[in-house]
Design a protein around this motif. Structure first.
Motif, short mmCIF file in Angstrom:
data_model
loop_
_atom_site.label_atom_id
_atom_site.label_comp_id
_atom_site.label_asym_id
_atom_site.label_seq_id
_atom_site.Cartn_x
_atom_site.Cartn_y
_atom_site.Cartn_z
N VAL A 1 0.85 -1.20 0.00
CA VAL A 1 0.00 0.00 0.00
C VAL A 1 0.88 1.25 0.00
O VAL A 1 0.64 2.18 -0.77
N GLU A 2 1.92 1.28 0.83
CA GLU A 2 2.83 2.43 0.87
C GLU A 2 3.55 2.62 -0.46
O GLU A 2 3.72 3.76 -0.93
N GLU B 1 1.06 4.07 -2.95
CA GLU B 1 0.83 5.49 -2.62
C GLU B 1 2.00 6.35 -3.10
O GLU B 1 1.79 7.42 -3.69
N GLU B 2 3.21 5.89 -2.85
CA GLU B 2 4.41 6.62 -3.25
C GLU B 2 4.44 6.81 -4.77
O GLU B 2 4.70 7.91 -5.26
N LEU C 1 1.88 6.58 -6.91
CA LEU C 1 0.75 7.41 -7.34
C LEU C 1 1.03 8.89 -7.07
O LEU C 1 0.61 9.75 -7.85
N ASP C 2 1.73 9.20 -5.98
CA ASP C 2 2.09 10.59 -5.69
C ASP C 2 3.00 11.18 -6.76
O ASP C 2 3.01 12.39 -6.97
N GLU D 1 -3.99 12.88 -10.66
CA GLU D 1 -4.32 12.70 -9.24
C GLU D 1 -5.22 11.48 -9.06
O GLU D 1 -6.20 11.30 -9.77
N ASP E 1 -8.98 9.10 -3.42
CA ASP E 1 -8.69 8.58 -2.08
C ASP E 1 -8.98 7.09 -2.05
O ASP E 1 -10.01 6.63 -2.57
N ALA F 1 -4.82 3.65 -3.71
CA ALA F 1 -3.61 2.86 -3.43
C ALA F 1 -3.97 1.55 -2.75
O ALA F 1 -3.46 0.49 -3.12
N ARG F 2 -4.83 1.62 -1.77
CA ARG F 2 -5.24 0.39 -1.06
C ARG F 2 -5.94 -0.57 -2.01
O ARG F 2 -5.66 -1.76 -2.03
N ASP G 1 -0.91 -4.67 3.55
CA ASP G 1 -0.45 -3.72 4.57
C ASP G 1 0.80 -4.17 5.32
O ASP G 1 1.32 -3.42 6.13
#
Length: 134
Positions: free
Chosen positions: A69-70, A73-74, A76-77, A82, A85, A88-89, A111
């Protein structure tokens, strides 16, 4: 691995200790250790490691751990668009369900912290997948 590691540790011992830092001691983890050991060229699996070999393993397996997940997120950032919400999960859970290698999916979830060697590889795959999707 820390400074107290056994100096008579074999490659398999070292990789097992590394894996058990992140994963529970299960049969699935043992299969993961076997796969990792099998992918390391030019090192005997049953002989004690030399200091040079131990340092090479630390360098190869070092880095930052992260959950899938992290990692998503990284990545996608960094994307030019954009993400919604929770994207990422959703992406991480879908990847674990459909594309994760069975030996990895048997040990971790989206996770759970991944060892640096897996986190690095998954960052590359997630970036490549995002480039292909865009």
């Amino acid at each position: 691995m820390d400074q107290t590691e056994a100096t008579d540790a074999t490659l398999e011992d070292w990789v097992r200790g590394y894996a058990l830092t992140y994963f529970p001691d299960t049969e699935a983890t043992e299969r993961l250790v076997e796969r990792l050991v099998g992918r390391i060229p030019d090192m005997a699996t049953d002989l004690p490691l030399t200091d040079v070999q131990r340092e090479a393993l630390k360098e190869t397996f070092g880095g930052e751990s992260a959950s899938l997940v992290e990692i998503v997120e990284e990545v996608l950032d960094e994307a030019p668009v954009e993400a919604q919400d929770g994207a990422a999960r959703h992406i991480a859970e879908e990847w674990m369900r459909t594309k994760a290698p069975a030996h990895l999916a048997a040990v971790v979830g989206a996770d759970d912290e991944l060892p640096p060697i897996y986190a690095q590889e998954l960052r590359k795959k997630v970036r490549q997948g995002l480039r292909e999707a865009l």
